[in-house]
Write an enzyme that holds these catalytic residues in place. Structure first.
Site, PDB file in Angstrom:
ATOM      1  N   ASP A   1       5.018   0.449  11.829  1.00 29.18           N
ATOM      2  CA  ASP A   1       3.539   0.068  11.565  1.00 29.18           C
ATOM      3  C   ASP A   1       3.486  -1.479  11.819  1.00 29.18           C
ATOM      4  O   ASP A   1       2.559  -2.212  11.386  1.00 29.18           O
ATOM      5  CB  ASP A   1       3.755   0.064   9.945  1.00 29.18           C
ATOM      6  CG  ASP A   1       3.510   1.277   9.444  1.00 29.18           C
ATOM      7  OD1 ASP A   1       3.044   2.304  10.087  1.00 29.18           O
ATOM      8  OD2 ASP A   1       3.692   1.716   8.000  1.00 29.18           O
TER       9      ASP A   1
ATOM     10  N   LYS B   1       0.968  -1.213   0.090  1.00 22.36           N
ATOM     11  CA  LYS B   1       0.029  -0.022   0.092  1.00 22.36           C
ATOM     12  C   LYS B   1       0.820   1.306   0.008  1.00 22.36           C
ATOM     13  O   LYS B   1       0.550   1.949  -0.688  1.00 22.36           O
ATOM     14  CB  LYS B   1      -0.891  -0.062   1.112  1.00 22.36           C
ATOM     15  CG  LYS B   1      -1.505   1.468   1.560  1.00 22.36           C
ATOM     16  CD  LYS B   1      -2.409   1.454   2.834  1.00 22.36           C
ATOM     17  CE  LYS B   1      -1.438   1.371   4.101  1.00 22.36           C
ATOM     18  NZ  LYS B   1      -1.165   2.865   4.608  1.00 22.36           N
ATOM     19  N   ASN B   2       1.803   1.280   0.902  1.00 24.71           N
ATOM     20  CA  ASN B   2       2.622   2.713   0.997  1.00 24.71           C
ATOM     21  C   ASN B   2       3.704   2.730  -0.062  1.00 24.71           C
ATOM     22  O   ASN B   2       4.282   4.044  -0.096  1.00 24.71           O
ATOM     23  CB  ASN B   2       3.174   2.645   2.357  1.00 24.71           C
ATOM     24  CG  ASN B   2       2.200   2.875   3.547  1.00 24.71           C
ATOM     25  OD1 ASN B   2       1.221   2.859   3.372  1.00 24.71           O
ATOM     26  ND2 ASN B   2       2.943   2.344   4.639  1.00 24.71           N
TER      27      ASN B   2
ATOM     28  N   ARG C   1      -4.635  10.918   4.444  1.00 26.25           N
ATOM     29  CA  ARG C   1      -3.545  11.524   4.476  1.00 26.25           C
ATOM     30  C   ARG C   1      -2.418  11.380   3.521  1.00 26.25           C
ATOM     31  O   ARG C   1      -1.917  12.461   3.048  1.00 26.25           O
ATOM     32  CB  ARG C   1      -2.676  11.433   5.947  1.00 26.25           C
ATOM     33  CG  ARG C   1      -1.972  12.518   6.497  1.00 26.25           C
ATOM     34  CD  ARG C   1      -1.399  11.988   7.595  1.00 26.25           C
ATOM     35  NE  ARG C   1      -0.205  13.132   7.813  1.00 26.25           N
ATOM     36  CZ  ARG C   1       0.971  13.329   7.257  1.00 26.25           C
ATOM     37  NH1 ARG C   1       1.287  12.317   6.504  1.00 26.25           N
ATOM     38  NH2 ARG C   1       1.524  14.200   7.606  1.00 26.25           N
TER      39      ARG C   1
ATOM     40  N   ARG D   1       1.120  14.676  13.041  1.00 25.49           N
ATOM     41  CA  ARG D   1       1.283  14.403  11.689  1.00 25.49           C
ATOM     42  C   ARG D   1       1.500  15.695  10.794  1.00 25.49           C
ATOM     43  O   ARG D   1       0.722  15.922   9.794  1.00 25.49           O
ATOM     44  CB  ARG D   1       0.586  13.625  10.810  1.00 25.49           C
ATOM     45  CG  ARG D   1       0.238  12.037  11.714  1.00 25.49           C
ATOM     46  CD  ARG D   1      -0.265  10.737  11.006  1.00 25.49           C
ATOM     47  NE  ARG D   1       0.611  10.269   9.947  1.00 25.49           N
ATOM     48  CZ  ARG D   1       0.396   9.413   9.180  1.00 25.49           C
ATOM     49  NH1 ARG D   1      -0.973   8.692   9.250  1.00 25.49           N
ATOM     50  NH2 ARG D   1       1.306   8.857   8.427  1.00 25.49           N
ATOM     51  N   PRO D   2       2.314  16.346  11.090  1.00 29.96           N
ATOM     52  CA  PRO D   2       2.591  17.673  10.209  1.00 29.96           C
ATOM     53  C   PRO D   2       3.239  17.354   8.846  1.00 29.96           C
ATOM     54  O   PRO D   2       3.775  16.185   8.599  1.00 29.96           O
ATOM     55  CB  PRO D   2       3.766  18.636  11.283  1.00 29.96           C
ATOM     56  CG  PRO D   2       4.524  17.397  11.643  1.00 29.96           C
ATOM     57  CD  PRO D   2       3.343  16.485  11.981  1.00 29.96           C
TER      58      PRO D   2
ATOM     59  N   ASP E   1       5.402  20.046   7.489  1.00 29.18           N
ATOM     60  CA  ASP E   1       6.376  21.025   7.443  1.00 29.18           C
ATOM     61  C   ASP E   1       7.679  20.639   6.748  1.00 29.18           C
ATOM     62  O   ASP E   1       8.299  21.528   5.833  1.00 29.18           O
ATOM     63  CB  ASP E   1       6.880  21.456   8.854  1.00 29.18           C
ATOM     64  CG  ASP E   1       7.410  20.331   9.756  1.00 29.18           C
ATOM     65  OD1 ASP E   1       6.700  19.306   9.832  1.00 29.18           O
ATOM     66  OD2 ASP E   1       8.591  20.491  10.473  1.00 29.18           O
ATOM     67  N   LEU E   2       7.946  19.378   6.856  1.00 30.99           N
ATOM     68  CA  LEU E   2       9.453  18.933   6.045  1.00 30.99           C
ATOM     69  C   LEU E   2       8.973  18.677   4.603  1.00 30.99           C
ATOM     70  O   LEU E   2       9.805  19.211   3.697  1.00 30.99           O
ATOM     71  CB  LEU E   2       9.769  17.360   6.548  1.00 30.99           C
ATOM     72  CG  LEU E   2      10.378  17.556   7.991  1.00 30.99           C
ATOM     73  CD1 LEU E   2      10.455  16.101   8.523  1.00 30.99           C
ATOM     74  CD2 LEU E   2      11.589  18.434   8.169  1.00 30.99           C
TER      75      LEU E   2
ATOM     76  N   ARG F   1      -8.456  -0.175   5.086  1.00 30.93           N
ATOM     77  CA  ARG F   1      -7.638   0.869   4.250  1.00 30.93           C
ATOM     78  C   ARG F   1      -6.487   0.002   3.879  1.00 30.93           C
ATOM     79  O   ARG F   1      -5.834   0.631   2.847  1.00 30.93           O
ATOM     80  CB  ARG F   1      -7.623   1.859   5.352  1.00 30.93           C
ATOM     81  CG  ARG F   1      -8.609   2.651   5.502  1.00 30.93           C
ATOM     82  CD  ARG F   1      -8.357   3.919   6.298  1.00 30.93           C
ATOM     83  NE  ARG F   1      -6.925   4.383   5.970  1.00 30.93           N
ATOM     84  CZ  ARG F   1      -6.068   4.677   6.731  1.00 30.93           C
ATOM     85  NH1 ARG F   1      -6.282   4.873   8.077  1.00 30.93           N
ATOM     86  NH2 ARG F   1      -4.710   4.950   6.328  1.00 30.93           N
TER      87      ARG F   1
HETATM   88  N1  EPU Z   1       7.212  14.475  10.357  1.00 28.48           N
HETATM   89  C1  EPU Z   1       7.345  15.916  10.598  1.00 28.48           C
HETATM   90  N2  EPU Z   1       7.100  16.608   9.822  1.00 28.48           N
HETATM   91  C2  EPU Z   1       6.861  16.268   8.363  1.00 28.48           C
HETATM   92  C3  EPU Z   1       6.555  15.026   8.175  1.00 28.48           C
HETATM   93  C4  EPU Z   1       6.905  13.767   9.127  1.00 28.48           C
HETATM   94  O1  EPU Z   1       7.781  16.228  12.026  1.00 28.48           O
HETATM   95  O2  EPU Z   1       6.784  17.122   7.427  1.00 28.48           O
HETATM   96  C5  EPU Z   1       7.275  13.520  11.620  1.00 28.48           C
HETATM   97  C6  EPU Z   1       5.807  12.567  11.821  1.00 28.48           C
HETATM   98  O3  EPU Z   1       5.149  13.371  12.518  1.00 28.48           O
HETATM   99  C7  EPU Z   1       6.543  11.265  12.420  1.00 28.48           C
HETATM  100  C8  EPU Z   1       7.803  11.183  11.548  1.00 28.48           C
HETATM  101  O4  EPU Z   1       8.190  12.322  11.279  1.00 28.48           O
HETATM  102  O5  EPU Z   1       6.829  11.652  13.682  1.00 28.48           O
HETATM  103  C9  EPU Z   1       7.642  10.175  10.309  1.00 28.48           C
HETATM  104  O6  EPU Z   1       6.608  10.518   9.581  1.00 28.48           O
HETATM  105  P1  EPU Z   1       6.505  10.140   7.926  1.00 28.48           P
HETATM  106  O7  EPU Z   1       6.579  11.539   7.447  1.00 28.48           O
HETATM  107  O8  EPU Z   1       7.855   9.300   7.786  1.00 28.48           O
HETATM  108  O9  EPU Z   1       5.233   9.437   7.864  1.00 28.48           O
HETATM  109  P2  EPU Z   1       4.471   9.364   6.688  1.00 28.48           P
HETATM  110  O10 EPU Z   1       5.477   9.576   5.333  1.00 28.48           O
HETATM  111  O11 EPU Z   1       3.314  10.270   6.625  1.00 28.48           O
HETATM  112  C10 EPU Z   1       4.455   6.685   6.080  1.00 28.48           C
HETATM  113  C11 EPU Z   1       3.571   5.711   6.051  1.00 28.48           C
HETATM  114  C12 EPU Z   1       2.963   5.236   7.428  1.00 28.48           C
HETATM  115  C13 EPU Z   1       4.306   4.934   8.438  1.00 28.48           C
HETATM  116  C14 EPU Z   1       5.234   6.251   8.420  1.00 28.48           C
HETATM  117  C15 EPU Z   1       6.551   5.707   8.989  1.00 28.48           C
HETATM  118  C16 EPU Z   1       2.526   6.002   4.147  1.00 28.48           C
HETATM  119  C17 EPU Z   1       1.209   6.235   3.238  1.00 28.48           C
HETATM  120  N3  EPU Z   1       2.467   5.899   5.300  1.00 28.48           N
HETATM  121  O12 EPU Z   1       3.765   7.863   6.584  1.00 28.48           O
HETATM  122  O13 EPU Z   1       1.974   4.178   7.304  1.00 28.48           O
HETATM  123  O14 EPU Z   1       3.967   4.807   9.696  1.00 28.48           O
HETATM  124  O15 EPU Z   1       5.399   6.416   6.916  1.00 28.48           O
HETATM  125  O16 EPU Z   1       7.214   4.605   8.440  1.00 28.48           O
HETATM  126  O17 EPU Z   1       3.301   5.726   3.262  1.00 28.48           O
HETATM  127  C18 EPU Z   1       0.313   2.772   7.763  1.00 28.48           C
HETATM  128  O18 EPU Z   1       0.694   2.233   6.978  1.00 28.48           O
HETATM  129  O19 EPU Z   1      -0.396   2.301   8.947  1.00 28.48           O
HETATM  130  C19 EPU Z   1       1.157   3.964   8.258  1.00 28.48           C
HETATM  131  C20 EPU Z   1       0.478   5.086   8.873  1.00 28.48           C
END
Ligand code: EPU
Length: 419
Positions: free
Chosen positions: A306, A22-23, A91, A120-121, A123-124, A398
């Protein structure tokens, strides 16, 4: 709302075919926006999150055709504003920002709200776009990024929680069409980032270093259509291995990449299980004694957040004291209160769960709060005495393709009750 009834105590045995990730699939589908030419993506799992992404792409003007796991997308003429009603449901829709910015030089998407696993910001992601020369404006709940001219830059995506997986993908997708060279430092190393990079390379992008902390992208003028097969879902595979650990005689996950599962299989063997890896299959068998563990969820190649909830389910009936911390999403412990309702002995101390293993859980009605928490509750139900009623199963749909049917094929007794 549908619910799932898990009749506890059945032993699992056999082999299960793992679906596409999925991811990986979500950003790869978004990346098809980068070209006017048709793209064909195979091994796309049949999940509601994928359905949302395909709906967003259709709303943006793409022609989308789907037939048994293969999706054809042609993004000939596209809009740059994604409607709130669909975007708010998932998201991951934020990952259309990068490709729209790369191709059309502007994009507007509703800002994702918080969710049960944390704040889940983004900002990055936005910091990366700004480094490429984009102006970012947040107003009326939308984020608008605009860059008449995208220029390669050196960008750091490090945060206190590690890097960002979707953020790395998003910046990579914008940078492939920027002028000059972009270097992403502190990039996420997850296999899903590598899979996205491989698809972009198949489309004509120039990317080096995906899978390491530093990714270099040399911008090209345009990308072309490509075909790509999505990698196997390492989290689905890990979940079935955890199910095997919880109540299996011997369970095999097939069509997987064992290297992607190493942190999970490593922990399962530390927990006392026998793990056998053979080509694209991994088998788990009970060992002589189960062992309580200290588990830290961290970015790849470490143990994945995860899989944290599913390991809590396993440790809930493992004798001794286990300590489970989540360093990626420190608040991702909604499953703990529900497991306690099933008789688990777990104390939450900040971003850490201290689990005292009990000999048996008892079935109870429980509420799924997010995708992985719901999977963990189904796993807890497999080892519980009596029936566990998991409500709000739309969360599980999902991210897991027919999890109830796949577990039943292994010998579980799970009913889905339609609302
Ligand atoms: N973060 C920031 N700023 C940002 C982005 C992230 O501070 O701009 C923080 C987040 O709050 C968190 C950390 O960085 O503490 C990691 O977040 P990341 O951005 O890596 O998460 P994501 O890319 O939104 C993906 C997966 C998630 C998985 C995470 C971590 C997808 C669609 N989602 O999310 O998957 O937990 O990476 O590996 O790829 C799931 O499948 O159940 C799921 C939640």
């Amino acid at each position: 709302m549908d619910k799932i009834l898990v009749h506890g105590g059945r032993r699992l045995r056999g082999s299960v075919k793992i679906s596409g990730s999925k991811n990986s699939a979500l950003p790869i589908l978004a990346a098809t926006l980068l070209t006017k030419e048709p793209c064909t993506i195979s091994r796309v799992p049949d999940l509601s999150d994928i359905h949302y992404m395909l709906t967003i792409l259709s709303e943006l003007g793409c022609e989308v055709e789907r037939a048994s796991g293969t999706v054809q997308i042609r993004a000939e003429k596209i809009l740059t504003h994604a409607p709130y009603d669909i975007v708010r449901k998932m998201r991951a829709s934020v990952c259309i920002l990068g490709p729209l910015l790369g191709r059309e030089h502007e994009a507007t998407v509703s800002l994702p709200g918080g969710c049960v696993i944390g704040d889940r910001p983004i900002d990055l992601h936005l910091r990366g776009f700004e480094a490429l020369g984009a102006a970012v404006k947040v107003s009326g709940g939308n984020v608008k990024v605009l860059a008449p001219h995208l220029k390669g830059a050196r960008i750091s995506l490090r945060s206190n929680f590690g890097s960002t997986v979707l953020g790395t993908g998003n910046v990579m997708m914008a940078a492939v069409l920027a002028e000059g060279v972009t270097v992403i430092d502190g990039a996420a190393e997850e296999p899903e980032v590598v899979d996205l990079a491989n698809f972009l390379i198949a489309m004509g992008a120039k990317i080096e270093g995906a899978g390491t902390r530093s990714i270099t992208i040399e911008g090209v003028k345009e990308l072309h259509g490509a075909e790509h097969e999505v990698i196997p879902d390492r989290i689905e595979a890990g979940t079935f291995l955890a199910a095997g650990a919880i109540s299996g005689d011997e369970v095999t996950v097939s069509r997987v990449i064992p290297a992607h599962l190493e942190s999970v299989t490593g922990l399962l063997s530390k927990a006392g299980f026998e793990i056998l890896s053979n080509g694209s299959q991994v088998t788990i068998r009970p060992g002589s004694k189960r062992v309580a563990l200290k588990i830290d969820a961290v970015p790849y190649p470490g143990f994945p957040t995860d899989m944290q909830a599913q390991m809590c389910a396993l440790m809930a009936t493992t004798e001794g004291i286990s300590v489970v911390s989540d360093h990626v999403f420190p608040h991702r412990f909604m499953h703990v209160a529900e497991m306690k309702r099933m008789g688990a002995d777990i104390e939450l101390q900040g971003g850490t769960a201290v689990i005292k293993g009990v000999s048996q859980l008892g079935g109870a009605p429980v509420m799924a709060s997010d995708l992985r928490a719901s999977a963990a509750l189904v796993l807890a139900g497999l080892q519980a005495d009596g029936i566990t009623e998991v409500n709000r199963v739309y969360h599980i749909d999902r991210g897991y393709e027919s999890i109830d049917e796949k577990l039943n094929e292994l010998g579980a007794e799970i009913e889905r009750v339609k609302a």
